[in-house]
Scaffold this active site. Structure first.
Site, PDB file in Angstrom:
ATOM      1  N   HIS A 170       0.843  -1.202   0.000  1.00 27.06           N
ATOM      2  CA  HIS A 170       0.000   0.000   0.000  1.00 27.06           C
ATOM      3  C   HIS A 170       0.872   1.244   0.000  1.00 27.06           C
ATOM      4  O   HIS A 170       1.895   1.309   0.682  1.00 27.06           O
ATOM      5  CB  HIS A 170      -0.968   0.008   1.188  1.00 27.06           C
ATOM      6  N   ASP A 220      -0.570   4.239   0.723  1.00 30.94           N
ATOM      7  CA  ASP A 220      -1.122   5.213   1.670  1.00 30.94           C
ATOM      8  C   ASP A 220      -0.420   5.089   3.021  1.00 30.94           C
ATOM      9  O   ASP A 220       0.163   4.049   3.346  1.00 30.94           O
ATOM     10  CB  ASP A 220      -2.645   5.061   1.824  1.00 30.94           C
ATOM     11  N   ASP A 238       6.415   1.515   6.718  1.00 32.51           N
ATOM     12  CA  ASP A 238       5.037   1.007   6.545  1.00 32.51           C
ATOM     13  C   ASP A 238       4.318   1.826   5.476  1.00 32.51           C
ATOM     14  O   ASP A 238       3.655   2.781   5.795  1.00 32.51           O
ATOM     15  CB  ASP A 238       4.305   1.072   7.876  1.00 32.51           C
ATOM     16  N   GLU A 275      -5.094   0.893   2.606  1.00 35.18           N
ATOM     17  CA  GLU A 275      -4.843  -0.154   3.596  1.00 35.18           C
ATOM     18  C   GLU A 275      -5.025   0.384   4.995  1.00 35.18           C
ATOM     19  O   GLU A 275      -5.548  -0.293   5.869  1.00 35.18           O
ATOM     20  CB  GLU A 275      -3.434  -0.725   3.440  1.00 35.18           C
ATOM     21  N   GLU A 276      -4.588   1.635   5.212  1.00 35.22           N
ATOM     22  CA  GLU A 276      -4.649   2.208   6.558  1.00 35.22           C
ATOM     23  C   GLU A 276      -6.040   2.751   6.877  1.00 35.22           C
ATOM     24  O   GLU A 276      -6.309   3.160   7.991  1.00 35.22           O
ATOM     25  CB  GLU A 276      -3.607   3.339   6.702  1.00 35.22           C
ATOM     26  N   GLU A 284       4.557  -5.888   4.310  1.00 39.97           N
ATOM     27  CA  GLU A 284       4.413  -5.174   5.590  1.00 39.97           C
ATOM     28  C   GLU A 284       5.687  -5.354   6.414  1.00 39.97           C
ATOM     29  O   GLU A 284       6.402  -6.351   6.262  1.00 39.97           O
ATOM     30  CB  GLU A 284       3.217  -5.726   6.376  1.00 39.97           C
ATOM     31  N   HIS A 344       4.199   3.958  12.182  1.00 44.75           N
ATOM     32  CA  HIS A 344       3.135   4.788  12.759  1.00 44.75           C
ATOM     33  C   HIS A 344       3.670   5.742  13.834  1.00 44.75           C
ATOM     34  O   HIS A 344       2.891   6.348  14.563  1.00 44.75           O
ATOM     35  CB  HIS A 344       1.988   3.937  13.334  1.00 44.75           C
TER      36      HIS A 344
HETATM   37 ZN   LIG Z   1       1.108  -1.223   6.401  1.00 45.99          ZN
END
Ligand SMILES: [Zn+2]
Length: 365
Positions: free
Chosen positions: A66, A68, A97, A124-125, A153, A338
């Site tokens: 992903h 995003d 990520d 995805e997020e 991931e 994150h």
């Molecule tokens: Zn991810």
């Protein structure tokens, strides 16, 4: 030739906070078309996705990822979308990520021939409704389901290559609303205390041992995440109480079996309670076999040690892919994901590209 750090830098400079794309997929598509990939853009709702395929020798290996990212928040030492490098470390939201994983895979595909594809989503997020799920439906219709899919991931724990995920636990959220009858605390016979009705229900749910774990899974776990009455005073018996719970469950259960259990507990204690359940993912496990074997061998050939295969952590898009083909997840060390100052060492990125290249060599024969 494509270098993973240079491609990652370009991707980090695209502010692609879900659902925005920020130009990230155009950067990737340009790189992939330059390598001879045929790219199909797949926009669903407001979400940009694409599927890119390069025909070649051997079995079909797909890489899923992903573009995003989650919002950066405050307090970064480097601009979260500046793509700055300092002392051999690349900083930016999405560095691990998982723009870093994507950049590493593209660099690997540039070096090694083979039938490879990329399933790239921008959702995805977020809700994950108009992303991987929809692209997989398109791939099914177009007869492009791969023989094996690797999700990039950040699965590594302490050093690159120490953990491969071969499945994931399922996740279920439930909200129990317990009715009662409000009244004065001094006159309980005129009221019905909703909290008193809720407590034995929660006690039974919490005390139940769901299982002891299974071969690749930790024991399932139920957590009460909230108990709310909203009572601001001490002399009112509450007329309603609400509890929320989350169950992370292994392959010994399903969303349906756990929902039936919670319903049964409620029916015995308080048939007038209401229950709302949302299963955000069933558990899945990719059986050990030639597919994960190729990934493990690729990792060993670069790092010199064997990765642990586990199923820990939250849910990911792999849960959707598992309905179509064998899937495993492998990528960078995830400690900064994150977080503020998310970053990846350039050397680690290069090593991941080496592992993905070894995987293409191993699998596409
Ligand atoms: Zn991810």
């Amino acid at each position: 030739m494509i270098s993973a750090p240079a491609l990652l830098r370009d991707l980090l400079r695209c502010p692609s906070v879900t659902p925005a794309d920020g130009g990230a997929q155009a950067v990737l598509i340009a790189a992939l078309e330059g390598l001879g990939f045929e790219v199909t853009r797949l926009k669903f709702g407001e979400i940009e996705n694409f599927f890119a395929e390069r025909k070649g020798p051997g079995r079909h290996l797909c890489f899923a990822g992903h573009t995003d990212v989650v919002p950066p928040g405050e307090g970064w030492s480097h601009g979260p979308f500046a793509g700055e490098e300092q002392d051999g470390v690349l900083y930016g939201r999405g560095a691990v990520d998982m723009k870093g994983g994507i950049a590493a895979f593209v660099a690997a595909a540039a070096r090694v021939p083979g039938h490879v594809s990329l399933l790239i989503t921008g959702d995805e997020e977020g809700e994950a409704v108009d992303g991987t799920v929809r692209v997989l439906e398109w791939m099914q219709d177009a007869r492009k389901i791969p023989d094996f899919c690797v999700v990039g991931e950040p699965t590594s724990k302490a050093r690159l290559g120490d953990v491969v995920k071969v499945g994931r636990r399922g996740s279920l959220n439930a909200v129990i609303t317990m009715p009662g009858r409000q009244g004065h605390a001094a006159y309980p016979h005129l009221a019905q205390n909703a909290v008193h009705k809720l407590v034995p229900v929660l006690a039974e749910l919490v005390e139940k041992k769901l299982d002891d774990g299974s071969e690749f899974f930790e024991p399932s776990s139920l957590q009460i995440t909230s108990v709310d009455v909203g009572n601001k005073v001490t002399n009112v018996i509450p007329g309603e109480a609400v509890a929320k719970l989350n169950i992370r469950f292994n392959d010994l259960h399903s969303g349906a079996s756990l929902t039936a259990w919670v319903k049964d507990v409620l029916a015995r204690h308080a048939p007038d309670a209401t229950l709302a359940v949302k299963v955000s993912g069933e558990s899945f496990l990719t059986q050990p076999g030639d597919e994960t074997g190729a990934l493990v061998r690729a990792i060993e050939s670069v790092t010199g040690f064997e990765p642990e295969r586990n199923t820990g952590g939250g849910t990911s898009d792999a849960r959707f892919i598992a309905r179509y083909c064998p899937v495993a997840e492998f990528g960078l060390v995830g400690t900064s994901m994150h977080k503020v100052d998310e970053a990846v060492p350039v050397a680690e990125l290069a090593q991941l590209a080496d592992i993905y290249a070894a995987l293409i060599r191993e699998f596409c024969r």
